[in-house]
Design a protein around this motif. Sequence first.
Motif, PDB file in Angstrom:
ATOM      1  N   LEU A  92      33.247  27.180  61.047  1.00 51.62           N
ATOM      2  CA  LEU A  92      32.380  28.296  61.402  1.00 51.62           C
ATOM      3  C   LEU A  92      32.084  29.193  60.202  1.00 51.62           C
ATOM      4  CD1 LEU A  92      33.733  29.279  64.903  1.00 51.62           C
ATOM      5  CD2 LEU A  92      31.571  28.189  64.354  1.00 51.62           C
TER       6      LEU A  92
ATOM      7  N   LYS B  14      31.423  28.020  57.391  1.00 57.33           N
ATOM      8  CA  LYS B  14      30.651  27.141  56.530  1.00 57.33           C
ATOM      9  C   LYS B  14      31.445  26.821  55.266  1.00 57.33           C
ATOM     10  CE  LYS B  14      26.331  28.499  58.471  1.00 57.33           C
ATOM     11  NZ  LYS B  14      26.978  28.455  59.752  1.00 57.33           N
TER      12      LYS B  14
ATOM     13  N   TRP C  16      43.321  37.825  66.611  1.00 53.19           N
ATOM     14  CA  TRP C  16      42.158  37.120  67.155  1.00 53.19           C
ATOM     15  C   TRP C  16      40.869  37.904  66.950  1.00 53.19           C
ATOM     16  CZ3 TRP C  16      40.893  32.456  68.411  1.00 53.19           C
ATOM     17  CH2 TRP C  16      39.759  32.240  69.169  1.00 53.19           C
ATOM     18  N   LYS C  17      40.904  39.171  67.338  1.00 57.40           N
ATOM     19  CA  LYS C  17      39.715  40.014  67.260  1.00 57.40           C
ATOM     20  C   LYS C  17      39.251  40.144  65.802  1.00 57.40           C
ATOM     21  CE  LYS C  17      40.197  44.967  67.432  1.00 57.40           C
ATOM     22  NZ  LYS C  17      41.588  45.082  66.978  1.00 57.40           N
TER      23      LYS C  17
ATOM     24  N   LYS D 173      37.706  36.826  64.583  1.00 57.81           N
ATOM     25  CA  LYS D 173      36.404  36.572  65.201  1.00 57.81           C
ATOM     26  C   LYS D 173      35.314  37.393  64.521  1.00 57.81           C
ATOM     27  CE  LYS D 173      35.531  37.764  69.559  1.00 57.81           C
ATOM     28  NZ  LYS D 173      35.608  37.618  71.013  1.00 57.81           N
ATOM     29  N   ILE D 174      35.564  38.686  64.350  1.00 59.16           N
ATOM     30  CA  ILE D 174      34.518  39.548  63.810  1.00 59.16           C
ATOM     31  C   ILE D 174      34.266  39.223  62.339  1.00 59.16           C
ATOM     32  CG2 ILE D 174      36.041  41.498  63.270  1.00 59.16           C
ATOM     33  CD1 ILE D 174      33.751  43.327  64.170  1.00 59.16           C
TER      34      ILE D 174
ATOM     35  N   LEU E 169      34.506  36.253  60.983  1.00 56.47           N
ATOM     36  CA  LEU E 169      33.718  35.025  60.970  1.00 56.47           C
ATOM     37  C   LEU E 169      32.258  35.308  61.270  1.00 56.47           C
ATOM     38  CD1 LEU E 169      35.884  32.448  62.925  1.00 56.47           C
ATOM     39  CD2 LEU E 169      35.482  32.555  60.498  1.00 56.47           C
ATOM     40  N   PHE E 170      32.018  36.210  62.206  1.00 53.85           N
ATOM     41  CA  PHE E 170      30.640  36.446  62.644  1.00 53.85           C
ATOM     42  C   PHE E 170      29.880  37.335  61.672  1.00 53.85           C
ATOM     43  CE2 PHE E 170      27.617  38.938  65.358  1.00 53.85           C
ATOM     44  CZ  PHE E 170      26.705  37.908  65.514  1.00 53.85           C
ATOM     45  N   ASP E 171      30.499  38.413  61.219  1.00 52.21           N
ATOM     46  CA  ASP E 171      29.741  39.395  60.438  1.00 52.21           C
ATOM     47  C   ASP E 171      30.694  40.158  59.504  1.00 52.21           C
ATOM     48  OD1 ASP E 171      27.984  41.264  59.502  1.00 52.21           O
ATOM     49  OD2 ASP E 171      27.154  41.786  61.446  1.00 52.21           O
TER      50      ASP E 171
ATOM     51  N   ARG F 180      32.959  21.964  68.846  1.00 50.09           N
ATOM     52  CA  ARG F 180      31.799  22.865  68.859  1.00 50.09           C
ATOM     53  C   ARG F 180      30.714  22.368  69.815  1.00 50.09           C
ATOM     54  NH1 ARG F 180      29.033  26.043  69.934  1.00 50.09           N
ATOM     55  NH2 ARG F 180      27.606  27.403  68.810  1.00 50.09           N
TER      56      ARG F 180
ATOM     57  N   ASN G 138      30.445  27.148  74.049  1.00 52.14           N
ATOM     58  CA  ASN G 138      29.851  28.254  73.327  1.00 52.14           C
ATOM     59  C   ASN G 138      30.793  29.436  73.250  1.00 52.14           C
ATOM     60  OD1 ASN G 138      27.351  27.377  72.415  1.00 52.14           O
ATOM     61  ND2 ASN G 138      26.480  27.527  74.460  1.00 52.14           N
ATOM     62  N   SER G 139      32.080  29.165  73.412  1.00 51.60           N
ATOM     63  CA  SER G 139      33.056  30.245  73.306  1.00 51.60           C
ATOM     64  C   SER G 139      34.038  29.890  72.199  1.00 51.60           C
ATOM     65  CB  SER G 139      33.771  30.424  74.647  1.00 51.60           C
ATOM     66  OG  SER G 139      35.145  30.676  74.440  1.00 51.60           O
ATOM     67  N   LEU G 140      34.298  30.872  71.347  1.00 51.56           N
ATOM     68  CA  LEU G 140      35.179  30.618  70.199  1.00 51.56           C
ATOM     69  C   LEU G 140      36.573  30.214  70.660  1.00 51.56           C
ATOM     70  CD1 LEU G 140      35.628  30.702  67.123  1.00 51.56           C
ATOM     71  CD2 LEU G 140      36.259  33.094  67.376  1.00 51.56           C
TER      72      LEU G 140
ATOM     73  N   ARG H  90      24.518  20.240  73.912  1.00 49.74           N
ATOM     74  CA  ARG H  90      24.075  20.035  72.537  1.00 49.74           C
ATOM     75  C   ARG H  90      23.960  18.568  72.166  1.00 49.74           C
ATOM     76  NH1 ARG H  90      25.666  25.048  69.599  1.00 49.74           N
ATOM     77  NH2 ARG H  90      25.690  23.940  67.649  1.00 49.74           N
TER      78      ARG H  90
ATOM     79  N   VAL I  60      23.495  37.177  59.719  1.00 51.05           N
ATOM     80  CA  VAL I  60      24.572  36.437  60.393  1.00 51.05           C
ATOM     81  C   VAL I  60      24.036  35.114  60.948  1.00 51.05           C
ATOM     82  CG1 VAL I  60      25.750  38.553  61.063  1.00 51.05           C
ATOM     83  CG2 VAL I  60      24.200  37.461  62.670  1.00 51.05           C
TER      84      VAL I  60
ATOM     85  N   PHE J 277      26.695  31.127  66.147  1.00 51.81           N
ATOM     86  CA  PHE J 277      28.125  31.383  66.330  1.00 51.81           C
ATOM     87  C   PHE J 277      28.459  31.329  67.824  1.00 51.81           C
ATOM     88  CE2 PHE J 277      31.923  34.053  66.513  1.00 51.81           C
ATOM     89  CZ  PHE J 277      32.638  33.546  65.447  1.00 51.81           C
ATOM     90  N   PRO J 278      29.584  30.669  68.174  1.00 51.79           N
ATOM     91  CA  PRO J 278      29.886  30.520  69.600  1.00 51.79           C
ATOM     92  C   PRO J 278      30.384  31.817  70.238  1.00 51.79           C
ATOM     93  CG  PRO J 278      31.610  29.522  68.282  1.00 51.79           C
ATOM     94  CD  PRO J 278      30.553  29.971  67.329  1.00 51.79           C
TER      95      PRO J 278
ATOM     96  N   MET K 244      32.094  44.138  69.776  1.00 54.31           N
ATOM     97  CA  MET K 244      32.597  44.262  68.407  1.00 54.31           C
ATOM     98  C   MET K 244      32.423  45.696  67.897  1.00 54.31           C
ATOM     99  SD  MET K 244      31.368  40.719  66.645  1.00 54.31           S
ATOM    100  CE  MET K 244      31.940  39.132  67.279  1.00 54.31           C
TER     101      MET K 244
ATOM    102  N   TYR L  32      35.622  47.645  67.995  1.00 54.30           N
ATOM    103  CA  TYR L  32      36.798  47.192  67.237  1.00 54.30           C
ATOM    104  C   TYR L  32      37.285  48.251  66.248  1.00 54.30           C
ATOM    105  CZ  TYR L  32      36.169  42.340  68.850  1.00 54.30           C
ATOM    106  OH  TYR L  32      36.064  41.207  69.587  1.00 54.30           O
TER     107      TYR L  32
ATOM    108  N   GLN M 277      24.500  33.009  75.588  1.00 57.45           N
ATOM    109  CA  GLN M 277      24.913  32.584  74.240  1.00 57.45           C
ATOM    110  C   GLN M 277      23.910  33.155  73.239  1.00 57.45           C
ATOM    111  OE1 GLN M 277      26.889  30.975  72.271  1.00 57.45           O
ATOM    112  NE2 GLN M 277      25.495  30.434  70.627  1.00 57.45           N
TER     113      GLN M 277
END
Lengths: 375, 245
Positions: free
Chosen positions: A39, A41, A165-166, A169-170, A172-174, A224, A228-230, A282, B86, B90-91, B100, B103, B136
């Motif tokens: 995730l 990359k 975890w939180k 996750k964040i 990884l995303f942004d 994957r 669709n949930s991490l 998918r 971003v 992302f899943p 978020m 957080y 999603q």
Amino acid sequence: MDLKEYFSLVFNDYTLRTITLGTAILGAVTGMLGSFAVLRKQSLLGDAISHAALPGIAIAFLITGTKDTNILLLGALVSGLIGTFWIRGIVKKTHLKSDTALGLILSLFFGFGMLLLTFIQKQPNANQAGLDKYLFGQAATLVESDVWLMAIVTGLCVLVLLLFWKEFKILLFDADYTKTLGFNTKTIDILITSFIVLAIVLGLQTVGVVLMSAMLLAPAAAARQWTNSLAKMVFLAAIFGAFSGVFGTAISASQNNLSTGPVIVLVAAVFVVFSFIFSPSRGLLFKQIRFIKNRRDLELNKTLAFMHQIAETHEDISHPHTIKILNNFQGYTKGTLKKLVDKGFVQLQGNMWSLTKLGYTTAANLYNQQTDSNE
Amino acid sequence: MEQKIAVKVDDLTVAYNYKPVLWDIDLEIPEGVLMAIVGPNGAGKSTLIKSILGILNPIAGSVSIYDKPYKKQRQLVAYVPQKGSVDWDFPTTALDVVMMGTYGSLGWIKRPGQKQKKAALEALEKVGMLPFKNRQISQLSGGQQQRIFLARALVQNASIYFMDEPFQGVDATTEIAIINILKELRKAGKTVIVVHHDLQTVPEYFDWVTFLNVKKIATGPVKDIFNDDNLTKTYGINYKVSIQE
């Protein structure tokens, strides 16, 4: 020994049980951590780290002269970490992109490691044979203490994942946004990367330097496709990884002389191929089926819209028309006409057709419906 | 009336390698304004925001929020990054992304609970995305993704909002929805700073403007300084716009 015999032996035979447990745990932990690498990359990071570990193994042997697994893996860990931080450094300090940095470190460390291995082989030390097993791994050398070590690291990894975890996750995303919230992204990054390095090093004995990155990527890539949930993805990747380990060991044990590491990787690859094709949302197969179905629906709608145009010219919407006028229309076939009748949109009387009330209102709202379903 | 200064930037200089991207920026943003940062591509607009927020490290300069260093005032500041920054594959779900925003106030390790979820749902409602909460995120349109980002910042319940091109690639409906939310924020006494590209809408949307092209050209009320002179200085060409009074 066939597969059946294997599964009856696995609970009784010490060696088989140890190896199976070891590969299962290894598959689970690399699957979990691999999800994060994929995730982010950073799929190639695993490849670079495992190759970077090789000189560490050789140097650890040269210094200590023993072939104790733990000492050699400690060497692997150190040089793996050095490689990782060099990659980070190169990306940060130069204009080179991360794929270049990864490739550079990978080949540099691997080349140096191979050089040291050949140097060691030339030495008149009887003890030196067998270091090259780290290239492709040798699951048969796993002993109970190795499995315990893997289990402890895996347990620690699960604990850290649950705690942070939180944050993971964040990040990884942004990552930028994470910084503005006051989190130290470097700490989170180092934590996650360290665990990836640790998992890779633990797998070197079983799967080897060359194929190790597949253990990281394949279960994650397969997982994957299904969710669709991490959280579910990480969980599924662990399951896929564990099963790859078990099945791979089973196959290699039942077919004499098949090397375990490559078989495990191949089983993981089967999971990936299966997932790419058969995943409901998918997967290629269902995508293609949906594509064909959508096209058919569209053809049907076009015919209905055309009929609606004709029907509109009459005051009575269910005024019958001859089927022949439809022949000029491209989307029309006997099949589509029959389907429209089945749906109750059209009535047939001899060679005449007429729209039903339902068909008329459906046709009038065709475009609205489509935008609705796209919302 | 003496206005409080919400954001104060002193001598901010940022460079990638040798080339300065921002040169010696001094900026004071009064509390309660809706400010646009305008300037040509490469003028350093996003860099200015990112440096203020500590995402980039400036070579020199300092930033204070209500007279205290930014690092101590983080909880007063919310950020809406560019949508394209971003990976939307992302899943995760829309609701999860908005969560978020909570957080930061939670801090390390603590998990979001019912209270945080309620705040996130309220923010989704505000941006008109409540029906999509379980969607999603890759299944959302560009405008919807932008609204999700806005909702995530709203959840932070900050005093100062920084937004990096929130109108980029969104349709007219979304643009109106977003600007209405920004105006609501201003009405509630919040300070909103927006990197903006469409010069035509500056007088209509904003009451404060900063012209930026590596150096700060001008900053002040739109009605006083949004004129041909400053536009020409910033964009280097005679840029004619009609200012609607």
